[in-house]
Structures are given as structure tokens and as C-alpha cells.
Write a protein that holds these residues in place. Structure first.
Motif, short mmCIF file in Angstrom:
data_model
loop_
_atom_site.label_atom_id
_atom_site.label_comp_id
_atom_site.label_asym_id
_atom_site.label_seq_id
_atom_site.Cartn_x
_atom_site.Cartn_y
_atom_site.Cartn_z
N ILE A 86 -22.89 11.42 7.81
CA ILE A 86 -21.36 10.78 8.38
C ILE A 86 -20.98 9.90 7.80
O ILE A 86 -19.88 9.78 7.40
CB ILE A 86 -21.70 10.88 9.96
CG1 ILE A 86 -22.17 12.20 10.55
CG2 ILE A 86 -20.43 10.23 10.69
CD1 ILE A 86 -22.45 12.32 12.07
N ALA A 87 -21.82 8.75 7.80
CA ALA A 87 -21.26 7.55 7.34
C ALA A 87 -21.02 7.65 5.63
O ALA A 87 -20.08 7.06 5.32
CB ALA A 87 -22.40 6.32 7.43
N GLY A 114 -23.76 10.66 16.47
CA GLY A 114 -22.88 10.94 15.39
C GLY A 114 -21.42 10.54 15.81
O GLY A 114 -20.82 9.94 14.85
N GLN A 115 -21.09 10.49 16.82
CA GLN A 115 -19.65 9.92 17.31
C GLN A 115 -19.49 8.50 16.94
O GLN A 115 -18.77 7.84 16.38
CB GLN A 115 -19.57 10.19 18.67
CG GLN A 115 -18.34 9.52 19.22
CD GLN A 115 -16.93 10.75 18.73
OE1 GLN A 115 -16.98 11.80 18.67
NE2 GLN A 115 -15.92 9.78 18.34
N LEU A 116 -20.76 7.86 17.32
CA LEU A 116 -20.91 6.22 17.16
C LEU A 116 -20.75 6.22 15.78
O LEU A 116 -20.30 5.07 15.29
CB LEU A 116 -21.97 5.62 17.87
CG LEU A 116 -21.65 5.24 19.37
CD1 LEU A 116 -22.69 4.87 19.98
CD2 LEU A 116 -20.46 4.33 19.35
N ILE A 117 -21.73 6.74 14.85
CA ILE A 117 -21.75 6.44 13.60
C ILE A 117 -20.24 6.81 12.90
O ILE A 117 -20.11 5.92 12.11
CB ILE A 117 -23.06 7.42 12.70
CG1 ILE A 117 -24.27 7.05 13.23
CG2 ILE A 117 -22.73 7.25 11.31
CD1 ILE A 117 -25.37 7.96 13.02
N GLU A 166 -17.51 6.43 14.42
CA GLU A 166 -16.56 5.17 14.82
C GLU A 166 -17.01 3.98 14.05
O GLU A 166 -16.27 3.33 13.73
CB GLU A 166 -16.84 5.14 16.22
CG GLU A 166 -15.96 6.28 16.99
CD GLU A 166 -16.36 5.93 18.42
OE1 GLU A 166 -16.62 5.01 19.14
OE2 GLU A 166 -15.70 7.15 19.22
N VAL A 167 -18.32 3.61 13.96
CA VAL A 167 -18.94 2.31 13.18
C VAL A 167 -18.27 2.44 11.88
O VAL A 167 -17.79 1.53 11.36
CB VAL A 167 -20.21 2.41 13.25
CG1 VAL A 167 -20.74 1.10 12.42
CG2 VAL A 167 -20.52 1.94 14.66
N ALA A 168 -18.54 3.49 11.09
CA ALA A 168 -18.21 3.69 9.72
C ALA A 168 -16.68 3.42 9.49
O ALA A 168 -16.33 2.80 8.62
CB ALA A 168 -18.80 5.03 9.17
N LYS A 169 -15.87 4.10 10.38
CA LYS A 169 -14.30 3.95 10.17
C LYS A 169 -14.00 2.62 10.48
O LYS A 169 -12.89 2.00 9.82
CB LYS A 169 -13.62 4.77 11.16
CG LYS A 169 -14.00 6.52 10.69
CD LYS A 169 -12.86 6.65 9.64
CE LYS A 169 -11.33 6.86 10.24
NZ LYS A 169 -10.52 7.36 9.16
N ILE A 191 -24.38 -0.07 8.35
CA ILE A 191 -23.68 -1.02 7.52
C ILE A 191 -24.18 -1.01 6.10
O ILE A 191 -23.28 -0.90 5.26
CB ILE A 191 -23.84 -2.38 8.11
CG1 ILE A 191 -23.15 -2.59 9.60
CG2 ILE A 191 -23.47 -3.43 7.13
CD1 ILE A 191 -23.39 -4.03 10.33
N GLY A 192 -25.69 -0.83 6.03
CA GLY A 192 -26.18 -0.48 4.63
C GLY A 192 -25.58 0.63 4.16
O GLY A 192 -25.26 0.59 3.04
N LEU A 193 -25.52 1.71 4.47
CA LEU A 193 -24.79 2.99 4.23
C LEU A 193 -23.39 2.90 3.63
O LEU A 193 -23.43 3.22 2.46
CB LEU A 193 -25.23 4.16 5.12
CG LEU A 193 -26.61 4.50 5.46
CD1 LEU A 193 -26.59 5.34 6.58
CD2 LEU A 193 -26.62 5.69 4.06
N CYS A 194 -22.57 2.26 4.55
CA CYS A 194 -21.21 2.11 4.15
C CYS A 194 -21.26 0.91 2.87
O CYS A 194 -20.38 1.34 1.90
CB CYS A 194 -20.57 1.49 5.21
SG CYS A 194 -20.33 2.78 6.78
#
Length: 181
Positions: free
Chosen positions: A67-68, A115-118, A120-123, A152-155
């Protein structure tokens, strides 16, 4: 492709060592951006190791990490990254509707609160350059501190990947057409 990618026979010993390490890793082959990063062998070594950790060893199952990664690929309109990780997301069990929504810049509907939070965090990281207090608190509660750090690391890592692929104009495999407009 704007950059000549080195064959193993053209690599310096330092470059070849990083190349060989990537083949021996869980990936089994060098990730495409690493081939550009080899122009800075020390960077290539560290970036490739970070990428392997983020891809295979975070607290998240592949479907959630993707997702991220897809949000990041879409944010940067990284055609190659989108192509590669859409396939991995599907293989990991992600709902194709979620992938289509991310591609089309619609907010997906998730059954899984993680999944929803990931998403939202990535966006928020890409578009808002951080997290609101509410989103931060929700993310810590649901994903944990380690989970937030790893998102954060993934993004961040996949931003570097996307920038590399876009800058050097990595092409899709023959016969493939980008889904990103």
C-alpha cells in the motif's frame, strides 16, 4: 534510458561486490534502480540493503507494505515502480479495486484498519509533509511505533527509487504500457 547500465564484466570490484550481494539476497536479482546507484558504489550497497529490509522484513505482510509503495509510486508517477509493485501487490493478495483506486487517485475502501491507516499515513507524508496529531495518534495506536517508523522508511526509500527510475527514464519491459497518466 538515459544511463548506460554496467554489465557485471564492466563493474569495479566494489560495484561487483554489491551486485553479487543483491543476487544472493532474498530478491535473487539486482533491483533495477541499484543498477543506476552503482555509479556510487557505497550508496548502492547501503540503499540496496535498506530496500531488502523494507521489502521483506518489516512488521507488515507484503499486502500492507505494498500500500505504502503503491501510494509512493503513484505520487511520483513512477511508471516502472507502479508496474513492478502492482504485480507484487496482486501476488500478495491486495484487492485489485484498491490498486485501481490508488492509481486513479481515489480514496480506497479497506476492510483492514491497518491498511486504511497505512494508506492515510503514506498519503499524508507525501501530500501534507507529515502527520496531523489525530493521524499520528491513530497510527501509533494501530500500527505501533515500529510500524510508523517502517511506513516512513517505505515511503522515503521508494521515493528515492521512484526519483531514480524517473530521472534515468527506466523503461517498462517490452510490450508493457504504463497505466499511469
Amino acid at each position: 534510458m538515459r544511463l548506460k547500465l554496467l554489465s557485471p564484466g564492466e563493474m569495479s570490484p566494489e560495484q561487483k561486490s554489491t551486485y553479487d550481494e543483491s543476487i544472493a539476497s532474498k530478491r535473487g536479482r539486482p533491483p533495477p534502480p541499484m543498477m543506476a546507484w552503482l555509479n556510487s558504489p557505497e550508496m548502492a550497497k547501503h540503499a540496496t540493503r535498506l530496500g531488502a529490509f523494507l521489502r521483506f522484513d518489516t512488521v507488515f505482510e507484503a499486502k500492507l507494505s505494498e500500500i505504502a509503495i503503491l501510494v509512493t509510486a503513484r505520487h511520483w508517477s513512477s511508471h516502472y515502480e507502479w508496474y513492478a509493485h502492482k504485480r507484487l501487490a496482486l501476488k500478495g493478495g491486495m484487492d485489485p479495486k484498491i490498486i485501481d483506486d490508488i492509481r486513479d487517485r481515489r480514496v480506497p475502501k479497506f476492510d483492514d484498519p491497518k491498511g486504511q491507516l497505512i494508506y492515510e499515513v503514506a498519503k499524508s507524508l507525501h501530500e501534507g509533509h507529515g502527520l496531523s496529531k489525530r493521524l499520528y495518534d491513530d497510527a501509533i495506536k494501530t500500527l505501533g511505533e515500529r510500524g510508523v517508523v517502517e511506513i516512513i522508511g517505505l515511503c522515503g526509500y521508494y521515493t528515492m527509487v521512484s526519483m531514480t527510475l524517473n530521472t534515468f527514464e527506466f523503461e517498462l519491459p517490452e510490450g508493457e504500457v504504463s497505466e499511469l497518466l
